[in-house]
Design a protein around this motif. Sequence first.
Motif, short mmCIF file in Angstrom:
data_model
loop_
_atom_site.label_atom_id
_atom_site.label_comp_id
_atom_site.label_asym_id
_atom_site.label_seq_id
_atom_site.Cartn_x
_atom_site.Cartn_y
_atom_site.Cartn_z
N GLY A 130 0.61 -1.06 0.09
CA GLY A 130 -0.13 -0.07 -0.04
C GLY A 130 0.79 1.22 0.25
O GLY A 130 0.08 2.40 0.11
N LEU A 131 2.06 1.18 -0.01
CA LEU A 131 3.07 2.28 -0.26
C LEU A 131 3.17 2.76 -1.30
O LEU A 131 3.19 2.19 -2.34
N SER A 132 3.17 4.16 -1.84
CA SER A 132 3.44 4.70 -2.87
C SER A 132 4.76 4.76 -3.07
O SER A 132 5.70 4.19 -2.54
N TRP A 133 5.20 5.02 -4.46
CA TRP A 133 6.76 4.81 -4.74
C TRP A 133 7.38 5.86 -3.90
O TRP A 133 8.66 5.60 -3.66
N ARG A 134 6.74 7.10 -3.99
CA ARG A 134 7.55 7.95 -2.93
C ARG A 134 7.66 7.76 -1.63
O ARG A 134 8.90 8.13 -1.14
N GLU A 135 6.69 7.14 -1.08
CA GLU A 135 6.87 6.72 0.32
C GLU A 135 7.82 5.63 0.44
O GLU A 135 8.83 5.62 1.44
N ALA A 136 7.88 4.66 -0.54
CA ALA A 136 8.66 3.59 -0.36
C ALA A 136 10.30 3.95 -0.53
O ALA A 136 11.29 3.71 0.30
N ASP A 137 10.61 5.12 -1.45
CA ASP A 137 11.79 5.61 -1.71
C ASP A 137 12.22 6.49 -0.29
O ASP A 137 13.42 6.47 0.15
N THR A 138 11.30 7.40 0.29
CA THR A 138 11.62 8.01 1.32
C THR A 138 11.98 7.03 2.65
O THR A 138 12.97 7.30 3.19
N LEU A 139 11.33 5.91 2.76
CA LEU A 139 11.45 5.06 3.76
C LEU A 139 12.89 4.40 3.59
O LEU A 139 13.81 4.48 4.60
N LEU A 140 13.40 4.18 2.40
CA LEU A 140 14.43 3.38 2.07
C LEU A 140 15.82 4.37 2.07
O LEU A 140 16.93 4.10 2.67
N ALA A 141 15.45 5.73 1.78
CA ALA A 141 16.53 6.68 1.90
C ALA A 141 16.83 6.93 3.34
O ALA A 141 17.97 7.51 3.64
N ALA A 142 15.83 6.83 4.23
CA ALA A 142 16.25 7.11 5.65
C ALA A 142 16.82 5.95 6.17
O ALA A 142 17.33 6.14 7.43
N HIS A 143 16.68 4.58 5.67
CA HIS A 143 17.28 3.59 6.36
C HIS A 143 17.95 2.75 5.08
O HIS A 143 17.57 1.64 4.85
N PRO A 144 19.00 3.46 4.60
CA PRO A 144 19.77 2.58 3.45
C PRO A 144 20.36 1.28 3.72
O PRO A 144 20.71 0.58 2.99
N ASP A 145 20.67 0.89 5.06
CA ASP A 145 20.99 -0.31 5.42
C ASP A 145 20.25 -1.29 5.18
O ASP A 145 20.57 -2.57 4.73
N ILE A 146 18.83 -1.29 4.77
CA ILE A 146 18.08 -2.26 4.37
C ILE A 146 18.49 -2.85 3.25
O ILE A 146 18.21 -4.41 3.20
N THR A 147 18.73 -2.23 2.19
CA THR A 147 19.41 -2.70 1.01
C THR A 147 20.80 -2.87 0.97
O THR A 147 21.09 -4.07 0.16
N THR A 148 21.60 -2.20 1.57
CA THR A 148 22.90 -2.03 1.32
C THR A 148 23.79 -3.11 2.22
O THR A 148 24.55 -3.77 1.61
N GLU A 149 23.06 -3.34 3.27
CA GLU A 149 23.45 -4.42 4.10
C GLU A 149 23.38 -5.80 3.74
O GLU A 149 24.26 -6.80 3.83
N VAL A 150 22.67 -6.12 2.57
CA VAL A 150 22.45 -7.36 2.12
C VAL A 150 23.21 -7.59 0.68
O VAL A 150 23.25 -8.75 0.01
N SER A 151 23.53 -6.66 0.19
CA SER A 151 24.33 -6.63 -1.06
C SER A 151 25.97 -6.57 -0.89
O SER A 151 26.44 -6.66 -1.85
N ALA A 152 26.19 -6.62 0.36
CA ALA A 152 27.70 -6.49 0.44
C ALA A 152 28.31 -7.87 0.24
O ALA A 152 27.67 -8.88 0.31
#
Length: 205
Positions: free
Chosen positions: A183-205
């Motif tokens: 239910g999140l918009s793409w802007r809401e999702a981007d804002t969430l991930l920008a505020a918590h970059p570890d969510i995607t970066t910690e799994v790509s190391a």
Amino acid sequence: MTSRAPRSDAQANRAGILAAARTALSADPHASIDVIARSAGLSRRTLYGHFADREALLRELIVTGAQRFNALADAVTDDDARLALARLAALLWHEAAHVQLAAALALDEAHVEQTAEALAPLRQAVAALVRRGQLDGSFRTDMPDAMLARLIEEVSRTVVSRTDASAPDAAGVAVRTVLSIAGLSWREADTLLAAHPDITTEVSA
């Protein structure tokens, strides 16, 4: 009469077969028993000593893989339902991306029922997370929680089998896709991930 524990070399052979099968099936989901046996450095006869046929080997792969996926759900402790879903989606994507074709094989129509059963703890965790997100207003409420949880599951299944794991920000794409279904918009999702970059970066190391 008590049964003996498997000998250490037999256990090592079995583990080697499973590891070789994951690698072989990730390269070719139709890899034969012969290919898997050669990858494991074993004879076809030795492999058949552990698994009756290719289907039995696939079933074992599904069970052991599901155990790893189920454990990931326990690792997510965020209070914010949006963060929890994003983190879980990223962790699951990372785990599946290493063996993408093998994961897709486990999710195909021939194995989806067994896979669903093996993943019951993970499915229950997602259902509980959806209910929590709906109650606190984080997730969409225009459908029952069970339906939304099922949609998230089906979309995740498609993302694993259809998204190029080597593409730039593949984990981010996977997470945003799941969040959009919640239910999140793409802007809401981007804002969430920008505020918590570890969510995607910690799994790509």
